[in-house]
Write a protein that holds these residues in place. Sequence first.
Motif, PDB file in Angstrom:
ATOM      1  N   ALA A 196      -6.459   1.917   6.686  1.00 51.85           N
ATOM      2  CA  ALA A 196      -6.215   0.482   6.876  1.00 51.85           C
ATOM      3  C   ALA A 196      -5.840  -0.177   5.557  1.00 51.85           C
ATOM      4  O   ALA A 196      -4.915  -1.000   5.498  1.00 51.85           O
ATOM      5  CB  ALA A 196      -7.446  -0.185   7.475  1.00 51.85           C
ATOM      6  N   GLN A 197      -6.539   0.177   4.489  1.00 55.11           N
ATOM      7  CA  GLN A 197      -6.229  -0.382   3.172  1.00 55.11           C
ATOM      8  C   GLN A 197      -4.830   0.026   2.724  1.00 55.11           C
ATOM      9  O   GLN A 197      -4.067  -0.785   2.206  1.00 55.11           O
ATOM     10  CB  GLN A 197      -7.274   0.068   2.141  1.00 55.11           C
ATOM     11  CG  GLN A 197      -7.080  -0.518   0.764  1.00 55.11           C
ATOM     12  CD  GLN A 197      -7.235  -2.029   0.723  1.00 55.11           C
ATOM     13  OE1 GLN A 197      -8.000  -2.616   1.474  1.00 55.11           O
ATOM     14  NE2 GLN A 197      -6.494  -2.673  -0.154  1.00 55.11           N
ATOM     15  N   SER A 198      -4.491   1.281   2.951  1.00 53.89           N
ATOM     16  CA  SER A 198      -3.166   1.773   2.581  1.00 53.89           C
ATOM     17  C   SER A 198      -2.081   1.046   3.374  1.00 53.89           C
ATOM     18  O   SER A 198      -1.045   0.659   2.818  1.00 53.89           O
ATOM     19  CB  SER A 198      -3.090   3.283   2.830  1.00 53.89           C
ATOM     20  OG  SER A 198      -1.815   3.768   2.515  1.00 53.89           O
ATOM     21  N   ALA A 199      -2.318   0.848   4.656  1.00 55.77           N
ATOM     22  CA  ALA A 199      -1.356   0.138   5.496  1.00 55.77           C
ATOM     23  C   ALA A 199      -1.199  -1.309   5.025  1.00 55.77           C
ATOM     24  O   ALA A 199      -0.083  -1.838   4.983  1.00 55.77           O
ATOM     25  CB  ALA A 199      -1.794   0.175   6.953  1.00 55.77           C
ATOM     26  N   LYS A 200      -2.304  -1.926   4.658  1.00 53.10           N
ATOM     27  CA  LYS A 200      -2.265  -3.304   4.168  1.00 53.10           C
ATOM     28  C   LYS A 200      -1.437  -3.385   2.891  1.00 53.10           C
ATOM     29  O   LYS A 200      -0.591  -4.266   2.749  1.00 53.10           O
ATOM     30  CB  LYS A 200      -3.685  -3.805   3.904  1.00 53.10           C
ATOM     31  CG  LYS A 200      -3.767  -5.203   3.363  1.00 53.10           C
ATOM     32  CD  LYS A 200      -5.199  -5.602   3.089  1.00 53.10           C
ATOM     33  CE  LYS A 200      -5.268  -6.964   2.421  1.00 53.10           C
ATOM     34  NZ  LYS A 200      -6.624  -7.328   2.045  1.00 53.10           N
ATOM     35  N   GLU A 201      -1.681  -2.454   1.963  1.00 57.45           N
ATOM     36  CA  GLU A 201      -0.943  -2.448   0.701  1.00 57.45           C
ATOM     37  C   GLU A 201       0.539  -2.176   0.930  1.00 57.45           C
ATOM     38  O   GLU A 201       1.392  -2.810   0.316  1.00 57.45           O
ATOM     39  CB  GLU A 201      -1.551  -1.421  -0.254  1.00 57.45           C
ATOM     40  CG  GLU A 201      -2.921  -1.828  -0.762  1.00 57.45           C
ATOM     41  CD  GLU A 201      -3.641  -0.724  -1.511  1.00 57.45           C
ATOM     42  OE1 GLU A 201      -3.078   0.382  -1.664  1.00 57.45           O
ATOM     43  OE2 GLU A 201      -4.784  -0.965  -1.946  1.00 57.45           O
ATOM     44  N   SER A 202       0.841  -1.248   1.826  1.00 57.62           N
ATOM     45  CA  SER A 202       2.242  -0.955   2.144  1.00 57.62           C
ATOM     46  C   SER A 202       2.918  -2.170   2.760  1.00 57.62           C
ATOM     47  O   SER A 202       4.069  -2.474   2.447  1.00 57.62           O
ATOM     48  CB  SER A 202       2.344   0.229   3.103  1.00 57.62           C
ATOM     49  OG  SER A 202       1.909   1.411   2.478  1.00 57.62           O
ATOM     50  N   GLY A 203       2.200  -2.853   3.618  1.00 55.52           N
ATOM     51  CA  GLY A 203       2.736  -4.059   4.244  1.00 55.52           C
ATOM     52  C   GLY A 203       3.012  -5.143   3.223  1.00 55.52           C
ATOM     53  O   GLY A 203       4.040  -5.825   3.280  1.00 55.52           O
ATOM     54  N   GLN A 204       2.107  -5.292   2.265  1.00 55.68           N
ATOM     55  CA  GLN A 204       2.311  -6.292   1.220  1.00 55.68           C
ATOM     56  C   GLN A 204       3.513  -5.938   0.360  1.00 55.68           C
ATOM     57  O   GLN A 204       4.315  -6.805   0.016  1.00 55.68           O
ATOM     58  CB  GLN A 204       1.055  -6.420   0.348  1.00 55.68           C
ATOM     59  CG  GLN A 204      -0.085  -7.116   1.053  1.00 55.68           C
ATOM     60  CD  GLN A 204      -1.384  -7.081   0.251  1.00 55.68           C
ATOM     61  OE1 GLN A 204      -1.558  -6.255  -0.626  1.00 55.68           O
ATOM     62  NE2 GLN A 204      -2.284  -7.979   0.572  1.00 55.68           N
ATOM     63  N   GLN A 205       3.645  -4.658   0.023  1.00 51.36           N
ATOM     64  CA  GLN A 205       4.792  -4.234  -0.772  1.00 51.36           C
ATOM     65  C   GLN A 205       6.087  -4.467  -0.003  1.00 51.36           C
ATOM     66  O   GLN A 205       7.084  -4.923  -0.558  1.00 51.36           O
ATOM     67  CB  GLN A 205       4.671  -2.757  -1.158  1.00 51.36           C
ATOM     68  CG  GLN A 205       3.627  -2.504  -2.209  1.00 51.36           C
ATOM     69  CD  GLN A 205       3.452  -1.018  -2.501  1.00 51.36           C
ATOM     70  OE1 GLN A 205       3.914  -0.177  -1.733  1.00 51.36           O
ATOM     71  NE2 GLN A 205       2.782  -0.707  -3.584  1.00 51.36           N
ATOM     72  N   GLY A 206       6.071  -4.142   1.278  1.00 53.68           N
ATOM     73  CA  GLY A 206       7.251  -4.362   2.115  1.00 53.68           C
ATOM     74  C   GLY A 206       7.597  -5.832   2.211  1.00 53.68           C
ATOM     75  O   GLY A 206       8.772  -6.213   2.170  1.00 53.68           O
TER      76      GLY A 206
END
Length: 91
Positions: A42-52
Amino acid sequence: MSSQQTFRAGETQGNAEAKAEDWIQSTKDTANAAQDKACNAAQSAKESGQQGQEHAAGFIQQTGEQVMNMAHGAMDSVKTTLGVGDHSHKK
């Protein structure tokens, strides 16, 4: 029931309880590991989403600037063609 049978019954019950406790602990450990993995995902997905999102915002800003520059260029071309606009540099 003889004392030996009673002893073996108690020993069997003790072994069963020990195995059950081991199984319960193993299940808890597995559940905790799964929870940790889910939190990490979930944390990784959140960070990826923020980067995107940051990448998309930068792309949109850059595209907007390009469109504005093209519009200004087109407007200057039209003004030049029609002879309208700033004549101060045509002296």
